[in-house]
Design a protein around this motif. Structure first.
Motif, mmCIF file in Angstrom:
data_model
loop_
_atom_site.group_PDB
_atom_site.id
_atom_site.type_symbol
_atom_site.label_atom_id
_atom_site.label_comp_id
_atom_site.label_asym_id
_atom_site.label_seq_id
_atom_site.Cartn_x
_atom_site.Cartn_y
_atom_site.Cartn_z
ATOM 1 N N PRO A 1 1.954 4.038 -9.970
ATOM 2 C CA PRO A 1 2.059 5.484 -10.173
ATOM 3 C C PRO A 1 1.136 6.232 -9.224
ATOM 4 O O PRO A 1 0.019 5.785 -8.955
ATOM 5 N N THR A 2 1.602 7.365 -8.693
ATOM 6 C CA THR A 2 0.706 8.306 -8.008
ATOM 7 C C THR A 2 0.874 9.639 -8.726
ATOM 8 O O THR A 2 1.695 9.752 -9.638
ATOM 9 N N GLU A 3 0.138 10.643 -8.302
ATOM 10 C CA GLU A 3 0.254 11.946 -8.973
ATOM 11 C C GLU A 3 1.553 12.658 -8.612
ATOM 12 O O GLU A 3 1.948 13.612 -9.286
ATOM 13 N N THR A 4 2.258 12.185 -7.560
ATOM 14 C CA THR A 4 3.532 12.818 -7.183
ATOM 15 C C THR A 4 4.693 12.077 -7.830
ATOM 16 O O THR A 4 5.324 12.583 -8.751
ATOM 17 N N VAL A 5 5.000 10.873 -7.313
ATOM 18 C CA VAL A 5 6.048 10.014 -7.873
ATOM 19 C C VAL A 5 5.547 8.568 -7.809
ATOM 20 O O VAL A 5 4.484 8.313 -7.255
ATOM 21 N N TYR A 6 6.305 7.626 -8.360
ATOM 22 C CA TYR A 6 5.922 6.208 -8.239
ATOM 23 C C TYR A 6 6.187 5.731 -6.809
ATOM 24 O O TYR A 6 7.189 6.108 -6.199
ATOM 25 N N GLY A 7 5.276 4.901 -6.295
ATOM 26 C CA GLY A 7 5.422 4.361 -4.956
ATOM 27 C C GLY A 7 5.669 2.860 -4.999
ATOM 28 O O GLY A 7 5.293 2.187 -5.961
ATOM 29 N N LEU A 8 6.331 2.361 -3.940
ATOM 30 C CA LEU A 8 6.529 0.915 -3.790
ATOM 31 C C LEU A 8 5.586 0.453 -2.683
ATOM 32 O O LEU A 8 5.831 0.720 -1.515
ATOM 33 N N GLY A 9 4.491 -0.203 -3.086
ATOM 34 C CA GLY A 9 3.410 -0.466 -2.147
ATOM 35 C C GLY A 9 3.425 -1.857 -1.544
ATOM 36 O O GLY A 9 3.858 -2.823 -2.161
ATOM 37 N N ALA A 10 2.942 -1.917 -0.294
ATOM 38 C CA ALA A 10 2.704 -3.191 0.388
ATOM 39 C C ALA A 10 1.537 -3.003 1.355
ATOM 40 O O ALA A 10 1.266 -1.865 1.783
ATOM 41 N N ASN A 11 0.869 -4.081 1.704
ATOM 42 C CA ASN A 11 -0.176 -4.063 2.716
ATOM 43 C C ASN A 11 0.409 -3.505 4.022
ATOM 44 O O ASN A 11 1.298 -4.098 4.614
ATOM 45 N N ALA A 12 -0.107 -2.356 4.474
ATOM 46 C CA ALA A 12 0.466 -1.676 5.640
ATOM 47 C C ALA A 12 0.352 -2.501 6.910
ATOM 48 O O ALA A 12 1.074 -2.271 7.876
ATOM 49 N N TYR A 13 -0.576 -3.457 6.925
ATOM 50 C CA TYR A 13 -0.783 -4.290 8.114
ATOM 51 C C TYR A 13 -0.004 -5.603 8.052
ATOM 52 O O TYR A 13 -0.147 -6.444 8.923
ATOM 53 N N ASP A 14 0.780 -5.802 6.998
ATOM 54 C CA ASP A 14 1.538 -7.048 6.832
ATOM 55 C C ASP A 14 3.020 -6.766 7.124
ATOM 56 O O ASP A 14 3.756 -6.278 6.264
ATOM 57 N N ASP A 15 3.463 -7.095 8.363
ATOM 58 C CA ASP A 15 4.849 -6.796 8.776
ATOM 59 C C ASP A 15 5.877 -7.291 7.770
ATOM 60 O O ASP A 15 6.845 -6.606 7.442
ATOM 61 N N GLU A 16 5.680 -8.547 7.342
ATOM 62 C CA GLU A 16 6.661 -9.198 6.469
ATOM 63 C C GLU A 16 6.787 -8.435 5.151
ATOM 64 O O GLU A 16 7.893 -8.193 4.660
ATOM 65 N N ALA A 17 5.655 -8.076 4.577
ATOM 66 C CA ALA A 17 5.649 -7.354 3.296
ATOM 67 C C ALA A 17 6.307 -5.981 3.465
ATOM 68 O O ALA A 17 7.112 -5.557 2.625
ATOM 69 N N VAL A 18 5.986 -5.311 4.559
ATOM 70 C CA VAL A 18 6.553 -3.969 4.776
ATOM 71 C C VAL A 18 8.066 -4.066 4.989
ATOM 72 O O VAL A 18 8.828 -3.239 4.491
ATOM 73 N N ARG A 19 8.477 -5.123 5.689
ATOM 74 C CA ARG A 19 9.925 -5.319 5.889
ATOM 75 C C ARG A 19 10.634 -5.448 4.530
ATOM 76 O O ARG A 19 11.758 -4.972 4.356
ATOM 77 N N ARG A 20 9.978 -6.098 3.588
ATOM 78 C CA ARG A 20 10.583 -6.253 2.253
ATOM 79 C C ARG A 20 10.740 -4.908 1.540
ATOM 80 O O ARG A 20 11.655 -4.741 0.729
#
Ligand code: AMP
Ligand code: MG
Length: 329
Positions: free
Chosen positions: A40-59
């Protein structure tokens, strides 16, 4: 033995980041290790991943069905972490960050050279913010890495304002879903390019122009965020924007056509024959409830959801922007 069917979804409820420290640390460790965590954030729910992890961000892109040229917002635990993702920080970016972070303002700056291309959608800039929600901040701090997090919905769908909305769209893609209750503001952050001394609004959002308090040199329609090119916020039913004084007549006309009408309208307006999906006292209440209403209209089998127009001041600008996108055919 192969597992058959849907992966079970792990949900952790976090209401108090101190009392629920173990859950916060677990979520942080998962993010660091390349897993997807919805939060949860104060705006909407986010789908988070390590920004420096290409593979995770691709997912994230796969899970959402998000076009690869639509970059993600990178979330930080504190404003003084900005140099972890920015190559250069303009005086304007610095002063906006000092004034509005933590909060619903996303600042576009030049991207640090090491930031994966997939995170920034092949651009040379990165959109960054420090969320004000205590759960988001605690989890990002526990992760110890910048967290790329778009809204946790399937691309094109209304953004999620409850954990149930996230589960409905992304259950089989999320490694952990943190339930922190309904989000507070209900519309996404305002995106501002702060690379020069002239701020440009790329996307209207929860932080209003009035709150920003500067005369913007550009506007969201001439200098849009890549994401604003795509159809958004659309439920499966039709959405129609109507002036309040035409609401009742329009509802009657739809009924005469044999269609089921729903309404999103001020509390004092009663529309016989139409299904009230949301009633609001003021525009902040509408902002908070809009995405829930768009989703509930689907489950209520509404054919046409009639939404009353609101004045385009304050958060009304972002609300009308989202309504127009939801109504676009
Ligand atoms: P979401 O997180 O799904 O609300 O979407 C984030 C929004 O920020 C999208 O409209 C993106 O196009 C926009 N955005 C992300 N990075 C940038 C950037 N570097 N420049 C301009 N807009 C951006
Ligand atoms: Mg989104």
């Amino acid at each position: 033995m192969h597992a058959i069917g849907r992966r079970p979804l792990t949900v952790l409820t976090i209401t108090d980041v101190d009392a629920d420290r173990r859950a916060v640390d677990r979520a942080g460790a998962m993010l660091r290790a390349g897993r997807l965590v919805a939060l949860p954030t104060e705006t909407v729910y986010g789908l988070g991943a390590n920004a420096y992890d290409d593979e995770a961000v691709r997912r994230i892109f796969l899970a959402k069905g998000r076009p690869a040229d639509n970059p993600l917002i990178v979330h930080l635990a504190a404003a003084d972490h900005l140099d972890r993702v920015a190559a250069t920080i303009s005086p304007l970016a610095r002063s906006l960050a000092a004034r509005f972070w933590p909060g619903p303002l996303t600042i576009v700056v030049d991207a640090a050279p090491g930031l994966p291309d997939v995170t920034i959608g092949g651009l040379t800039t990165v959109a960054v913010r420090v969320p004000a929600h205590p759960v988001a901040r605690a989890v990002i701090a526990a992760a110890g890495v910048p967290v790329a997090a778009p809204s946790a919905n399937r691309s094109g769908r209304p953004s999620p304002t409850t954990a149930d909305h996230v589960a409905a769209d992304l259950a089989e893609h999320v490694d952990l879903l943190i339930d922190g209750g309904p989000t507070g503001l209900g519309v996404e952050s305002t995106v501002v390019d702060a690379r020069t001394e002239h701020p440009v609004i790329y996307r209207e959002g929860a932080l209003t122009r009035e709150q920003l308090g500067f005369a913007v040199t550009g506007d969201a329609t001439r200098a849009p965020s890549p994401g604003t090119r795509y159809r958004h916020y659309a439920p499966t039913c039709e959405v129609e924007i109507v002036e309040p004084e035409h609401l009742a007549a329009r509802a009657i006309a739809l009924q005469a056509e044999g269609l089921r009408a729903g309404t999103v309208a001020p509390s004092q307006l009663h529309t016989p024959g139409a299904v009230p999906i949301a009633r609001f006292g003021d525009v902040d209440e509408l902002a908070r409830d809009l995405y829930r209403a768009l989703r509930d209209a689907e489950s209520a089998d509404i054919d046409v959801l009639l939404c009353t127009a609101v004045p385009e001041t304050g958060v009304g600008r972002a609300v009308m922007d989202r309504l127009r996108r939801a109504a676009a055919r």
